[in-house]
Design a protein around this motif. Structure first.
Motif, PDB file in Angstrom:
ATOM      1  N   LEU A  19       0.840  -1.336   0.023  1.00  0.00           N
ATOM      2  CA  LEU A  19       0.016   0.121   0.037  1.00  0.00           C
ATOM      3  C   LEU A  19       0.746   1.055  -0.077  1.00  0.00           C
ATOM      4  O   LEU A  19       0.369   2.388  -0.406  1.00  0.00           O
ATOM      5  CB  LEU A  19      -0.909  -0.068   1.172  1.00  0.00           C
ATOM      6  N   TYR A  20       2.015   1.125   0.553  1.00  0.00           N
ATOM      7  CA  TYR A  20       2.898   2.266   0.854  1.00  0.00           C
ATOM      8  C   TYR A  20       4.458   1.975   0.473  1.00  0.00           C
ATOM      9  O   TYR A  20       4.799   0.890   0.502  1.00  0.00           O
ATOM     10  CB  TYR A  20       3.126   2.951   2.133  1.00  0.00           C
ATOM     11  N   PHE A  21       5.114   3.301  -0.347  1.00  0.00           N
ATOM     12  CA  PHE A  21       6.391   2.916  -0.536  1.00  0.00           C
ATOM     13  C   PHE A  21       7.231   4.053   0.098  1.00  0.00           C
ATOM     14  O   PHE A  21       6.785   5.277   0.293  1.00  0.00           O
ATOM     15  CB  PHE A  21       6.473   2.962  -2.154  1.00  0.00           C
ATOM     16  N   SER A  22       8.311   3.597   0.619  1.00  0.00           N
ATOM     17  CA  SER A  22       9.341   4.620   1.098  1.00  0.00           C
ATOM     18  C   SER A  22       9.943   5.580   0.267  1.00  0.00           C
ATOM     19  O   SER A  22       9.737   5.150  -1.256  1.00  0.00           O
ATOM     20  CB  SER A  22      10.488   3.764   1.806  1.00  0.00           C
ATOM     21  N   ILE A  23      10.454   6.669   0.633  1.00  0.00           N
ATOM     22  CA  ILE A  23      11.022   7.651  -0.301  1.00  0.00           C
ATOM     23  C   ILE A  23      12.165   6.986  -1.070  1.00  0.00           C
ATOM     24  O   ILE A  23      12.395   7.320  -2.368  1.00  0.00           O
ATOM     25  CB  ILE A  23      11.340   8.965   0.371  1.00  0.00           C
ATOM     26  N   GLY A  24      12.959   6.035  -0.522  1.00  0.00           N
ATOM     27  CA  GLY A  24      13.983   5.402  -1.169  1.00  0.00           C
ATOM     28  C   GLY A  24      13.604   4.498  -2.163  1.00  0.00           C
ATOM     29  O   GLY A  24      14.144   4.515  -3.354  1.00  0.00           O
ATOM     30  N   GLU A  25      12.528   3.729  -1.941  1.00  0.00           N
ATOM     31  CA  GLU A  25      12.122   3.024  -3.175  1.00  0.00           C
ATOM     32  C   GLU A  25      11.394   3.825  -4.366  1.00  0.00           C
ATOM     33  O   GLU A  25      11.707   3.674  -5.462  1.00  0.00           O
ATOM     34  CB  GLU A  25      10.842   2.034  -2.598  1.00  0.00           C
ATOM     35  N   VAL A  26      10.892   4.901  -3.976  1.00  0.00           N
ATOM     36  CA  VAL A  26      10.428   5.949  -4.974  1.00  0.00           C
ATOM     37  C   VAL A  26      11.353   6.301  -5.920  1.00  0.00           C
ATOM     38  O   VAL A  26      11.382   6.465  -7.109  1.00  0.00           O
ATOM     39  CB  VAL A  26       9.543   6.754  -4.688  1.00  0.00           C
ATOM     40  N   ALA A  27      12.712   6.910  -5.256  1.00  0.00           N
ATOM     41  CA  ALA A  27      13.902   7.244  -5.723  1.00  0.00           C
ATOM     42  C   ALA A  27      14.371   6.286  -6.703  1.00  0.00           C
ATOM     43  O   ALA A  27      15.002   6.608  -8.037  1.00  0.00           O
ATOM     44  CB  ALA A  27      14.602   7.943  -4.727  1.00  0.00           C
ATOM     45  N   ASP A  28      14.641   4.961  -6.100  1.00  0.00           N
ATOM     46  CA  ASP A  28      14.930   3.859  -7.049  1.00  0.00           C
ATOM     47  C   ASP A  28      14.137   3.652  -8.294  1.00  0.00           C
ATOM     48  O   ASP A  28      14.889   3.412  -9.321  1.00  0.00           O
ATOM     49  CB  ASP A  28      15.065   2.695  -6.263  1.00  0.00           C
ATOM     50  N   MET A  29      12.874   3.750  -8.193  1.00  0.00           N
ATOM     51  CA  MET A  29      11.932   3.573  -9.186  1.00  0.00           C
ATOM     52  C   MET A  29      12.291   4.547 -10.491  1.00  0.00           C
ATOM     53  O   MET A  29      12.131   4.161 -11.700  1.00  0.00           O
ATOM     54  CB  MET A  29      10.457   3.588  -9.000  1.00  0.00           C
ATOM     55  N   PHE A  30      12.728   5.766 -10.243  1.00  0.00           N
ATOM     56  CA  PHE A  30      12.826   6.977 -11.246  1.00  0.00           C
ATOM     57  C   PHE A  30      14.187   7.135 -11.405  1.00  0.00           C
ATOM     58  O   PHE A  30      14.659   8.048 -12.246  1.00  0.00           O
ATOM     59  CB  PHE A  30      12.196   8.244 -10.695  1.00  0.00           C
ATOM     60  N   ASP A  31      15.237   6.439 -10.640  1.00  0.00           N
ATOM     61  CA  ASP A  31      16.630   6.587 -10.658  1.00  0.00           C
ATOM     62  C   ASP A  31      16.942   8.189 -10.553  1.00  0.00           C
ATOM     63  O   ASP A  31      17.706   8.868 -11.215  1.00  0.00           O
ATOM     64  CB  ASP A  31      17.236   6.108 -11.929  1.00  0.00           C
ATOM     65  N   VAL A  32      16.285   8.752  -9.329  1.00  0.00           N
ATOM     66  CA  VAL A  32      16.770  10.002  -8.928  1.00  0.00           C
ATOM     67  C   VAL A  32      17.151   9.847  -7.569  1.00  0.00           C
ATOM     68  O   VAL A  32      16.904   8.900  -6.985  1.00  0.00           O
ATOM     69  CB  VAL A  32      15.616  10.748  -9.050  1.00  0.00           C
ATOM     70  N   LYS A  33      17.657  10.986  -7.081  1.00  0.00           N
ATOM     71  CA  LYS A  33      17.933  11.201  -5.649  1.00  0.00           C
ATOM     72  C   LYS A  33      16.666  11.466  -4.790  1.00  0.00           C
ATOM     73  O   LYS A  33      15.763  12.227  -5.235  1.00  0.00           O
ATOM     74  CB  LYS A  33      18.944  12.222  -5.408  1.00  0.00           C
ATOM     75  N   THR A  34      16.647  11.000  -3.587  1.00  0.00           N
ATOM     76  CA  THR A  34      15.442  11.246  -2.637  1.00  0.00           C
ATOM     77  C   THR A  34      15.283  12.658  -2.316  1.00  0.00           C
ATOM     78  O   THR A  34      14.121  13.001  -2.361  1.00  0.00           O
ATOM     79  CB  THR A  34      15.856  10.752  -1.242  1.00  0.00           C
ATOM     80  N   SER A  35      16.277  13.642  -2.653  1.00  0.00           N
ATOM     81  CA  SER A  35      15.942  15.042  -2.307  1.00  0.00           C
ATOM     82  C   SER A  35      15.153  15.660  -3.548  1.00  0.00           C
ATOM     83  O   SER A  35      14.324  16.682  -3.348  1.00  0.00           O
ATOM     84  CB  SER A  35      17.527  15.705  -2.566  1.00  0.00           C
TER      85      SER A  35
END
Length: 112
Positions: A12-28
């Motif tokens: 249901l939920y994804f961490s900021i790190g997982e989202v950043a990895d999906m788009f190959d960007v930094k968490t910032s």
């Protein structure tokens, strides 16, 4: 986890790190876009960690498509999402399918 796997995921939920990895960007960048675009509203747990829903990730995909792939400014992307969201969704889906087809064709070429 890849962006393609989101719809099939039972999470249901994804961490900021997982989202950043999906788009190959930094968490910032994820945090920055969260502040810039009102369509992204992650929940926060008791520790203050951001928890993104599938809808948030779909919105990130649209923003990523407009800003990173099509070269829109942030203001231009905001306006496009407000005035012509349906067309933007369709265009992003088409671009994603074309990338998948290209990857498949490259695999076939390398196998020859």
């Amino acid at each position: 986890m890849k962006l393609d796997d989101i719809h099939n995921s039972k999470k249901l939920y994804f961490s900021i790190g997982e989202v950043a990895d999906m788009f190959d960007v930094k968490t910032s960048l994820i945090r920055f876009w969260e502040k810039e675009f009102d369509v992204i509203k992650p929940k926060k747990n008791s520790k203050g960690n951001r928890l993104f829903t599938k809808a948030d990730i779909e919105n990130f995909h649209l923003i990523f498509h407009l800003v990173k792939e099509r070269g829109f400014t942030l203001e231009g992307a905001k306006n496009k999402l407000k005035t012509n969201r349906d067309e933007t969704v369709k265009n992003a889906e088409i671009a994603l399918k074309l990338k998948e087809i290209r990857s498949f064709l490259v695999e076939i070429k390398e196998a020859l």
